[in-house]
Design a protein around this motif. Structure first.
Motif, PDB file in Angstrom:
ATOM      1  N   THR A  16       0.840  -1.194   0.000  1.00 39.74           N
ATOM      2  CA  THR A  16       0.000   0.000   0.000  1.00 39.74           C
ATOM      3  C   THR A  16       0.880   1.251   0.000  1.00 39.74           C
ATOM      4  N   SER A  17       0.246   2.393   0.062  1.00 36.38           N
ATOM      5  CA  SER A  17       0.993   3.655   0.129  1.00 36.38           C
ATOM      6  C   SER A  17       1.765   3.776   1.439  1.00 36.38           C
ATOM      7  N   THR A  18       1.405   2.968   2.440  1.00 38.37           N
ATOM      8  CA  THR A  18       2.092   3.023   3.729  1.00 38.37           C
ATOM      9  C   THR A  18       3.159   1.939   3.880  1.00 38.37           C
ATOM     10  N   GLY A  19       3.368   1.138   2.823  1.00 34.99           N
ATOM     11  CA  GLY A  19       4.418   0.123   2.865  1.00 34.99           C
ATOM     12  C   GLY A  19       3.910  -1.267   2.563  1.00 34.99           C
ATOM     13  N   ARG A  20       4.733  -2.242   2.927  1.00 37.49           N
ATOM     14  CA  ARG A  20       4.423  -3.656   2.718  1.00 37.49           C
ATOM     15  C   ARG A  20       3.927  -4.236   4.044  1.00 37.49           C
ATOM     16  N   HIS A  21       2.765  -4.885   3.993  1.00 40.18           N
ATOM     17  CA  HIS A  21       2.141  -5.393   5.209  1.00 40.18           C
ATOM     18  C   HIS A  21       1.935  -6.901   5.069  1.00 40.18           C
ATOM     19  N   ALA A  22       2.609  -7.666   5.928  1.00 34.18           N
ATOM     20  CA  ALA A  22       2.593  -9.120   5.856  1.00 34.18           C
ATOM     21  C   ALA A  22       1.529  -9.708   6.770  1.00 34.18           C
ATOM     22  N   LEU A 117      -4.094   0.289   7.711  1.00 31.21           N
ATOM     23  CA  LEU A 117      -2.999   0.106   6.757  1.00 31.21           C
ATOM     24  C   LEU A 117      -3.216   0.868   5.450  1.00 31.21           C
ATOM     25  N   ASN A 118      -4.332   1.575   5.352  1.00 28.82           N
ATOM     26  CA  ASN A 118      -4.691   2.345   4.163  1.00 28.82           C
ATOM     27  C   ASN A 118      -4.758   1.464   2.914  1.00 28.82           C
ATOM     28  N   ILE A 119      -5.420   0.312   3.038  1.00 28.25           N
ATOM     29  CA  ILE A 119      -5.600  -0.590   1.897  1.00 28.25           C
ATOM     30  C   ILE A 119      -6.674  -0.011   0.997  1.00 28.25           C
ATOM     31  N   GLN A 120      -6.314   0.189  -0.275  1.00 25.38           N
ATOM     32  CA  GLN A 120      -7.183   0.865  -1.240  1.00 25.38           C
ATOM     33  C   GLN A 120      -7.265   0.058  -2.531  1.00 25.38           C
ATOM     34  N   PRO A 121      -8.331   0.273  -3.325  1.00 26.27           N
ATOM     35  CA  PRO A 121      -8.368  -0.330  -4.655  1.00 26.27           C
ATOM     36  C   PRO A 121      -7.113   0.060  -5.441  1.00 26.27           C
TER      37      PRO A 121
END
Length: 134
Positions: A16-22, A117-121
């Motif tokens: 996302t724009s905030t990084g990689r989220h595992a 996490l700011n997950i967006q389309p």
């Protein structure tokens, strides 16, 4: 019988724009396990989720019947791109939650995760279970 494949050593990453989220995932690809999903669970730990594979792109829908935990549903195209996010679903609801567009995968996480996490389309989901994402 619920035949979930629990993946402990692998995971899924959302870029996302905030990084990689595992995340650690439970991977579900058969019809019986998809029908049960996260029903009857009393909690979904942060950093975990359930990935549903429908084996082809198409419209899908979910509901929260017998699901005690509010979830975020992340609808994912075959290529690993996030198509849509449904935030903060209502536990125990029979309201139908549609994908809105053709998708192959749905990733369910505890409610609030997508906003935090700011997950967006358009964000990218990478996993060994999403071959086109690699």
């Amino acid at each position: 019988m619920n035949t979930l494949t629990i993946v402990r050593n692998y995971g899924l990453t959302i870029v996302t724009s905030t990084g990689r989220h595992a995340f650690k995932v439970e991977f579900v690809s058969d019809e019986q396990a998809r029908a049960r999903g996260l029903m009857y669970r009393k909690s979904v730990p942060e950093g975990t989720g359930m990935l549903f594979d429908f084996h082809r792109e198409g419209p899908v829908s979910f509901w929260m019947k017998n699901t005690y935990v509010s979830l975020d549903m992340i609808f994912i195209r075959e290529n690993g791109a996030v198509a849509r996010v449904e935030h903060d679903t209502t536990p125990l609801s029979e309201k139908v939650i549609p994908s809105g567009v053709p998708v192959r995968y749905v990733f369910e996480v505890v409610a609030g995760t997508a906003k935090r996490l700011n997950i967006q389309p358009g964000d990218k989901v990478v996993s060994e279970y999403i071959p086109a994402s690699r």
